[in-house]
Design an enzyme around this catalytic site. Structure first.
Site, PDB file in Angstrom:
ATOM      1  N   SER A  89      42.847  58.270 -18.407  1.00 32.75           N
ATOM      2  CA  SER A  89      43.704  57.903 -17.272  1.00 32.75           C
ATOM      3  C   SER A  89      43.245  56.649 -16.547  1.00 32.75           C
ATOM      4  O   SER A  89      43.808  56.315 -15.500  1.00 32.75           O
ATOM      5  CB  SER A  89      43.750  59.069 -16.272  1.00 32.75           C
ATOM      6  N   GLU A 109     -15.005  28.174 -18.642  1.00 30.19           N
ATOM      7  CA  GLU A 109     -14.860  27.550 -19.955  1.00 30.19           C
ATOM      8  C   GLU A 109     -15.078  26.041 -19.940  1.00 30.19           C
ATOM      9  O   GLU A 109     -15.570  25.479 -20.922  1.00 30.19           O
ATOM     10  CB  GLU A 109     -13.455  27.842 -20.510  1.00 30.19           C
TER      11      GLU A 109
END
Length: 704
Positions: free
Chosen positions: A368, A108
């Protein structure tokens, strides 16, 4: 002339119709003007323009980015899209494979590191190509100019727009470093549809972060932003393949990559569709985002690989258990109290299981699972030892007659065995002495939330699950036992201050170690290996909730299984449903659980016969030989003055007698059955008398 032809060809993206858009007369006019500018000493003019623009350059805007929730190592757990539905993940230079940056700049903007925002040579080449070809062959835009365009609102590609873009590029170069400009490009580059930025693209098309890209994957992501819609691999696979190969060919021609690398990259398959974004720990991620909406990055204490494993485990296990069932799992590091995994439901996206409900924070009956804390407090008070004998036989507390889960009784057993077998009657006897209000206060002081019916006070049934709690609270409480009784708040974020532990521990290290040692002997579930982790199961009334919470020397794991709507599931127990999931979770964490710490100083390792006489046998009623005759249970007493002493009278029992106020010893009578005590304030107080044989009786009075 050959150099000119090569120069004109160097920026050409041949064979791509999307790059050959015709501009007409205005484009050719602009091309001619650029050529004239360069011919008339454009370098000097550009330098002057650059100095002028940079002197007044404004700060660049900060683009909105997707909110991210990441784990302790920065790995993405769950991103959130922008309000308009776009995925735009912030990207830094260090987030991307360096080779991708090399490919990007080579393809680019090969002079990106040397120009000041505008590449005069590239513009000149592009202009001459338009003059000779009569069409746009290459744009001449630098990466900085592309960032300038991406930061602005979309506008038609006109001469004025191009000049404005060039000016903005110069401003960006004046305010930002090259790495910062590249980072903006990596964040903003379009990749088709609602995907912006290289991280979102890599996750969408390859299911990975961009620091792990192959050459073929990197080449595709270099090519896509030029024509993101025309080259989308999920819609236009042929165009995407051709664009990727053109990038590879260009880089090969320029010597950036080798022929062998290109040959292998060409064989890489193209992605056939879009992959979903990561969605790990969705419940906790949503909660943290809602709590701090202004932050764009939320670093949690979770471990992403472990989180993924446990989510898969919960999903598979609940599907095997039956329709409508779900599960929640938490993993806590004992030393730091950091939460390493947080599974709020079996499947967040499964509506049939109410997946969006965070069951780790749902208030449920703990069954429990609170029993170990009653035993720990009894050990801490000195009224019991793991080898103390306790009666498991029918007993009444007012109108209530507790029963064991199996409806039977086991006679006289050791306290440790009573805990391992999860017997109900012995723990209620202990709680009657420890005091329900005192247990509730201890739990709340270390940060556990207790939910009681409106106007109700803590009572004996809370020891069997008669209170509402969350999985997060149980995970915190059990990690407290694993730390030797030291309480710490759970930590969910890496960026939050570590909260100091409460001044007083839940229990002392000896009591915590006694409890952990007993829990280590809890019978393992089917196909589980006993003696590897200290754990406790729980089943709520009506089989609505099943629990299993356990720890080794490093971690605590808490599990809940049930229906999100609270409907009963006959036969669903903590031992049959939650405990196997607990053991499977530990198996995914480590092959060998870490051993528990050694016995702390002060621990008494002895059989029942070698215990001090008061600890050999535990009794909880006056029938055992000692009885408080004044004040009567439930009496209201006047506190008197600041130094006032109140009397307590006892019948029966073997001297000497020890008086406990809310579980703490305060007085001793060697040769009489009258003791004096001073209240610590107004409110309810529990008085307990223990004789030389360990027999005891208790009353609760209200001091006014």
């Amino acid at each position: 002339m050959g150099f000119l032809k090569g120069f004109l060809k160097s920026g050409r993206d041949q064979g791509d119709p999307s790059r050959l858009c015709r501009r007409g007369r205005r484009t050719l006019l602009f091309a001619g003007m650029v050529v004239l500018l360069l011919a008339a000493g454009g370098f000097a003019g550009l330098l002057g323009m650059r100095a002028y623009v940079q002197a007044s350059a404004p700060l660049p805007p900060q683009p909105d980015v997707s909110r991210e929730v990441v784990d302790r190592e920065g790995r993405l757990l769950r991103p959130f899209s922008l309000p308009d539905g776009r995925w735009r993940l912030a990207a830094r230079l260090e987030d991307v494979d360096p080779r991708f940056i090399t490919l990007l700049e080579a393809y680019e903007d090969k002079r990106f590191r040397s120009h000041g925002g505008i590449d005069v040579l590239a513009l000149g080449r592009a202009a001459m190509q338009m003059v000779f070809e009569g069409r746009v062959v290459s744009g001449g835009s630098t990466l900085t100019m592309q960032v300038a365009r991406l930061l602005e609102q979309p506008r038609p590609r006109t001469l004025g727009a191009k000049l404005a873009q060039m000016r903005r590029a110069l401003e960006l170069e004046a305010r930002l470093s090259k790495p910062e400009i590249v980072s903006l490009y990596l964040t903003l580059a379009p990749y088709g549809g609602n995907i912006e930025g290289v991280r979102a693209a890599a996750l969408t098309y390859f299911g990975k972060e961009p620091h792990r890209l192959s050459l073929g994957e990197a080449a595709l992501l270099v090519a896509l932003p030029q024509s993101p819609e025309a080259r989308r691999p999920d819609r236009q696979p042929r165009q995407a393949l051709a664009a990727r190969n053109r990038v590879l060919d260009r880089l090969l021609a320029e010597g950036v990559v080798s022929a062998d690398e290109v040959r292998l990259a060409r064989r890489e398959p193209m992605p056939s569709g879009r992959l979903p974004m990561p969605a790990l720990a969705p419940h906790l991620a949503q909660q943290q985002l809602s709590a701090r909406p202004a932050l764009t990055r939320h670093p949690l204490t979770l471990d992403a690989p472990l989180q993924a494993q446990l989510e898969e485990l919960a999903r598979g296990r609940t599907q095997a258990l039956g329709r409508g069932l779900s599960a929640a799992i938490m993993v806590v590091d004992n030393a730091s109290a950091e939460v390493r995994a947080y599974v709020g439901a079996a499947d967040f996206f499964d509506r049939s299981r109410a997946g969006e409900v965070d069951l780790a924070r749902a208030v449920r009956s703990p069954g429990s699972t609170l029993k170990p804390f009653i035993y720990a407090m009894a050990f801490d008070d000195g009224i019991a030892h793991p080898e103390t004998l306790i009666a498991d036989r029918p007993v009444r507390f007012g109108a209530w007659r507790p029963e064991n889960f199996d409806k039977g009784f086991h006679g006289t057993v050791s306290v440790c065995r009573a805990l391992q077998w999860s017997l109900n009657v012995p723990v209620v006897r202990l709680l009657d002495v420890v005091g329900p209000q005192r247990l509730a206060s201890h739990l709340q002081q270390v940060g556990a939330g207790l939910e009681l019916p409106a106007g109700a006070a803590p009572a004996l049934p809370m020891g069997l699950g008669g209170v509402g709690m969350r999985l997060t609270d149980l995970a915190m409480l059990y990690s407290t036992l694993a730390r030797g009784g030291e309480a710490k708040s759970l930590r969910f974020r890496m960026d939050e201050e570590i909260l100091a532990a409460p001044q007083a521990p839940f229990v002392g290290p000896v009591a915590a170690w006694y409890t952990a040692r007993c829990l280590l002997g809890t019978p393992a579930p089917a196909h589980g290996m006993a003696g590897r982790i200290a754990f406790k199961t729980g089943t709520s009334y009506g089989y609505r909730d099943s629990w299993a919470v356990g720890f080794d020397g490093r971690r605590t794991v808490a599990v809940w299984v049930g229906r999100p709507d609270g409907q009963p599931v006959p036969g669903l127990t903590g031992r049959s449903a939650a405990a196997p999931l607990l053991f499977d979770a530990f198996a995914r964490i480590t092959r060998q659980p870490a051993p528990l710490p050694p016995a702390p100083r002060g621990a008494l390792l002895a059989g029942n016969a070698r215990l001090p006489p008061p600890q050999r046998q535990f009794g909880a009623t006056a029938d055992n030989g000692v009885q408080v005759v004044f004040p009567p249970d439930g009496a209201r007493l006047d506190a008197g003055g600041a130094e006032a002493s109140l009397v307590l009278k006892v019948e029966g029992g073997i001297l000497p007698l020890t008086l406990l106020l809310d579980g703490a010893p305060i007085a001793r009578a060697e040769n009489r059955r009258i003791l004096f005590w001073s209240p610590r304030g107004t409110g309810f107080t529990r008085l307990t008398v223990i004789d030389a044989e360990g027999m005891s009786d208790s009353v609760t009075v209200r001091v006014e």
